[in-house]
Design a protein around this motif. Structure first.
Motif, PDB file in Angstrom:
ATOM      1  N   LEU A 235     -19.548  76.944 -41.956  1.00 29.87           N
ATOM      2  CA  LEU A 235     -20.090  76.034 -42.952  1.00 29.87           C
ATOM      3  C   LEU A 235     -19.848  74.574 -42.601  1.00 29.87           C
ATOM      4  CD1 LEU A 235     -21.643  76.184 -45.555  1.00 29.87           C
ATOM      5  CD2 LEU A 235     -19.494  76.193 -46.787  1.00 29.87           C
TER       6      LEU A 235
ATOM      7  N   GLY B 101     -22.066  70.153 -41.880  1.00 38.18           N
ATOM      8  CA  GLY B 101     -21.817  68.770 -42.231  1.00 38.18           C
ATOM      9  C   GLY B 101     -21.472  67.951 -40.997  1.00 38.18           C
TER      10      GLY B 101
ATOM     11  N   ARG C 292     -10.208  68.027 -46.540  1.00 34.64           N
ATOM     12  CA  ARG C 292     -11.615  67.738 -46.823  1.00 34.64           C
ATOM     13  C   ARG C 292     -12.510  68.903 -46.434  1.00 34.64           C
ATOM     14  NH1 ARG C 292     -11.071  62.323 -45.488  1.00 34.64           N
ATOM     15  NH2 ARG C 292     -11.775  62.592 -43.350  1.00 34.64           N
TER      16      ARG C 292
ATOM     17  N   VAL D 191     -11.977  71.735 -48.904  1.00 34.81           N
ATOM     18  CA  VAL D 191     -12.658  71.417 -50.156  1.00 34.81           C
ATOM     19  C   VAL D 191     -14.153  71.661 -50.007  1.00 34.81           C
ATOM     20  CG1 VAL D 191     -13.348  69.513 -51.659  1.00 34.81           C
ATOM     21  CG2 VAL D 191     -10.960  69.764 -50.983  1.00 34.81           C
ATOM     22  N   HIS D 192     -14.698  71.243 -48.888  1.00 30.98           N
ATOM     23  CA  HIS D 192     -16.123  71.426 -48.643  1.00 30.98           C
ATOM     24  C   HIS D 192     -16.493  72.904 -48.673  1.00 30.98           C
ATOM     25  CE1 HIS D 192     -19.709  71.783 -46.036  1.00 30.98           C
ATOM     26  NE2 HIS D 192     -20.077  70.710 -46.671  1.00 30.98           N
TER      27      HIS D 192
ATOM     28  N   ALA E 232     -16.007  74.263 -52.244  1.00 31.87           N
ATOM     29  CA  ALA E 232     -17.016  73.757 -53.177  1.00 31.87           C
ATOM     30  C   ALA E 232     -18.340  74.491 -52.986  1.00 31.87           C
ATOM     31  CB  ALA E 232     -17.212  72.255 -52.992  1.00 31.87           C
ATOM     32  N   ALA E 233     -18.697  74.761 -51.733  1.00 35.21           N
ATOM     33  CA  ALA E 233     -19.952  75.471 -51.478  1.00 35.21           C
ATOM     34  C   ALA E 233     -19.913  76.856 -52.125  1.00 35.21           C
ATOM     35  CB  ALA E 233     -20.187  75.595 -49.978  1.00 35.21           C
ATOM     36  N   LEU E 234     -18.786  77.537 -51.990  1.00 34.55           N
ATOM     37  CA  LEU E 234     -18.644  78.859 -52.598  1.00 34.55           C
ATOM     38  C   LEU E 234     -18.718  78.762 -54.120  1.00 34.55           C
ATOM     39  CD1 LEU E 234     -15.735  80.220 -50.414  1.00 34.55           C
ATOM     40  CD2 LEU E 234     -18.007  81.226 -50.576  1.00 34.55           C
TER      41      LEU E 234
ATOM     42  N   GLU F 198     -11.315  67.267 -56.238  1.00 38.81           N
ATOM     43  CA  GLU F 198     -12.641  67.233 -55.620  1.00 38.81           C
ATOM     44  C   GLU F 198     -13.595  68.220 -56.298  1.00 38.81           C
ATOM     45  OE1 GLU F 198     -13.442  65.162 -52.365  1.00 38.81           O
ATOM     46  OE2 GLU F 198     -12.189  64.227 -53.890  1.00 38.81           O
TER      47      GLU F 198
ATOM     48  N   LEU G 260     -24.043  69.494 -53.794  1.00 39.41           N
ATOM     49  CA  LEU G 260     -23.469  70.004 -52.555  1.00 39.41           C
ATOM     50  C   LEU G 260     -23.562  68.989 -51.414  1.00 39.41           C
ATOM     51  CD1 LEU G 260     -22.081  72.503 -51.549  1.00 39.41           C
ATOM     52  CD2 LEU G 260     -24.280  73.403 -50.859  1.00 39.41           C
TER      53      LEU G 260
ATOM     54  N   LEU H 227     -24.169  81.704 -46.800  1.00 45.95           N
ATOM     55  CA  LEU H 227     -22.845  82.103 -46.332  1.00 45.95           C
ATOM     56  C   LEU H 227     -22.017  82.670 -47.488  1.00 45.95           C
ATOM     57  CD1 LEU H 227     -22.074  79.123 -43.938  1.00 45.95           C
ATOM     58  CD2 LEU H 227     -22.610  81.461 -43.285  1.00 45.95           C
TER      59      LEU H 227
END
Lengths: 385, 385
Positions: free
Chosen positions: A249, A253, A300, A303-304, A307-309, A337, B249, B311
């Motif tokens: 994932l 980014g 970070r 957290v990313h 957050a996606a989950l 976050e 997101l 994912l």
């Protein structure tokens, strides 16, 4: 909904047996009268079922309680579920170690053990380590191999129905390995293979940080981060068993790997192991500026991923496990976050089971399997198996 | 599993009625004999149930088929489900328009209509537009308001049980609006409110691009992107109804808003509407370098959002809808990027229902509700409602 037809007598007998066994396990040495009340079955039916269960070894007559007397003659017979009538194994196969727990049919853990294994060890060596560990546990507890009723296994990677590893980047030689089939040769009972993060999610729901929540995301925050999700109390595997495989994932980014994220020299750490990670976190705690920056980068990324989950699944609770679980300071920024980015931020907690999570979850899967057979109750897990 | 007890006679009557109605709807004007065969019920039971259904208006005697004769005397009576015995509405409330479909109890759409509404319109104006649209549809079709059995509504935002909008950034005055309660004043039947992307996912599964897949993510790729997921054929709402609310997101990757992404001047487009978006895409197609860059930025963000969902959930199929659906060129880069980052890339398809997806899904939710009542079949949707 289809035809309304009468019940199949042998199925009815099986259901009655499951109902009685279920009641027996839940109650404290009930009498026949008590079982009749608990089940709603007739007394002759309960008597017949109990005799059958005694013959199969699953039920025994309980000793009369001390001081118990009955006004008329001898005390009523009492019965109990024989949790010792069979055993279960929960096995973790990880990058750095293999671990196992041995439990009775009530799920009570009788013994646990682990052995280190090199991250670079080939598949055969890792499997041999598992076999050795199991043999040691059985020897130590005096449980004969034939008394095992089910074996659960937690492994990294995408695991197909039947227990073949479809894809695994964490363990050498693991992709394509028919893990279930290989392990079944060592046992005469069902062997259930599950993704490690999925197993850990089941474990935290069983007796960890997620005990009160049915909608949970468990994040195994290791070098190959993965996640397991329970939806409505049931494991969500995904269409191809790849749900929660969020390892790639962060690449989206255009961010870096953990090796780069945690570098304090500008050069990637190579190879990155858990000791090095802990060292970077410790230096950050001591105030080292570059280590602190590295830890911030790492958080970070976590957290990313989380957050996606969370945005995709909207769980009630996120449980953070894996080696990051031992590292203080992840929770506060994660909560902050998530509150910023999620319309409905979930609760966030650290794993309570820690290193034992994967083996505990594998054990729970074995227990689910046996309970499904013995008690005809629904299992924690759904999916295409 | 609890007690085994005998059935409740009124429940049994209701189940028998549902079984007969279900058989009647599936078969082509069956006779009593045929219904006895289909249901496994006794002839007197079927006769009694059919008479009750005729009295309630849900079943009618079908005209004897032409040329049909019977060796002995008059032809056997035939029966049919009266789909015209009730009607359903599916309503979309969007930023730029409101739309509605009117269908009979078989789900067949009899008429559809839409009206524009300003993105800046206050909540009362938007609700008034919905009421006017419904009145027009009922007038045009000659369906009395009292013949409506259920109304489904698709709206942006997080929708709570009961139909209150917990949070909505897309429509002015929408957050906190008791939308279900407000609309119920206009109807004497149940009103079911659902998130718009969730409704669209249900629609594509019913009769669109996802008709063959039970594990689907539908992405509503508008200015406030959202997603709806079906897991095992059932809508996954999440613990707090916020599953798939992926609008924030891209902020995690420190990327920009659509207004910035699609800008070709370096300045954010303000306000960005669908016409502008289409214009940027058209210029990119014509070879305009800055427009092409803008489109690439937009697609990167879409890929990022979709990959996170994939994912987390591992669906079999991703369906892309919303206004991006009309824009060629999204599918190929999306497939390429998903193949790069996902361990098990899903199939990707464009919405087949296009602009009609949300209202169609809302209609399906109304139909599910009525079918649950009439036929006692399970609905497409699970959750906490």
């Amino acid at each position: 909904m289809g035809r309304l037809t009468g019940g199949d007598p042998s199925l009815l007998r099986r259901i009655n047996s499951a109902v009685v066994l279920h009641a027996l396990r839940g109650a404290d040495s009930p009498t026949l009268t008590h079982l009749v009340q608990l089940t709603g079955l007739s007394r002759p039916t309960v008597e017949g079922v109990v005799e059958g269960l005694i013959a199969s070894g699953l039920v025994a007559e309980a000793a009369a309680e001390e001081g118990e007397t009955r006004r008329q003659g001898r005390p009523a017979r009492r019965f109990r579920f024989r949790a010792e009538a069979g055993h279960l194994l929960g096995i973790e196969i990880g990058p750095h170690r293999v671990a196992a727990q041995l439990a009775d049919l009530s799920g009570r853990v009788r013994d646990a053990a682990q052995r280190p294994v090199a991250q670079t060890a080939p598949a055969e060596e890792r499997l041999e380590r598992v076999r050795g560990l199991v043999a040691e546990l059985l020897r130590r507890t005096g449980v004969p191999r034939g008394a095992l009723r089910a074996v659960g296994v937690g492994s990294p990677g995408i695991v197909e129905a039947g227990g073949t590893v479809r894809l695994c980047t964490a363990l050498p030689g693991w992709t394509g390995l028919p893990l279930g089939e290989r392990l079944r040769r060592s046992f005469r009972c069902p062997v259930l293979v599950e993704n490690d993060a999925n197993a850990a999610a089941v474990a935290e729901h069983w007796k960890g940080a997620a005990a009160g929540s049915d909608d949970v995301v468990f994040v195994l925050a290791g070098l190959s981060p993965g996640a397991g999700s329970l939806i409505g109390g049931r494991l969500h595997r995904g269409f191809g068993g790849a749900a929660g495989e969020i390892g790639a994932l962060h690449l989206l980014g255009r961010e870096a790997t953990p090796e780069t994220l945690l570098s304090t020299t500008g050069q990637p750490l190579e190879p990155l192991d858990e000791g090095q990670v802990a060292a970077v976190f410790a230096r950050a705690q001591e105030g080292d500026a570059r280590a602190r920056e590295a830890v911030e980068r790492f958080i970070r990324r976590l957290v990313h991923d989380v957050a996606a989950l969370v945005l995709a699944l909207d769980p009630e609770l996120v449980v953070i496990g894996g080696w990051a679980a031992g590292l203080a300071g992840v929770l506060a920024p994660l909560r902050g976050e998530l509150a910023r980015y999620c319309l409905r931020p979930p609760k966030v907690a650290l794993s309570e089971l820690g290193e034992a999570a994967v083996a505990t979850g594998a054990l729970r899967l074995a227990l689910d399997h046996v309970e499904g057979e013995l008690f005809a109750v629904e299992s924690t897990v759904t999916g295409r198996r």
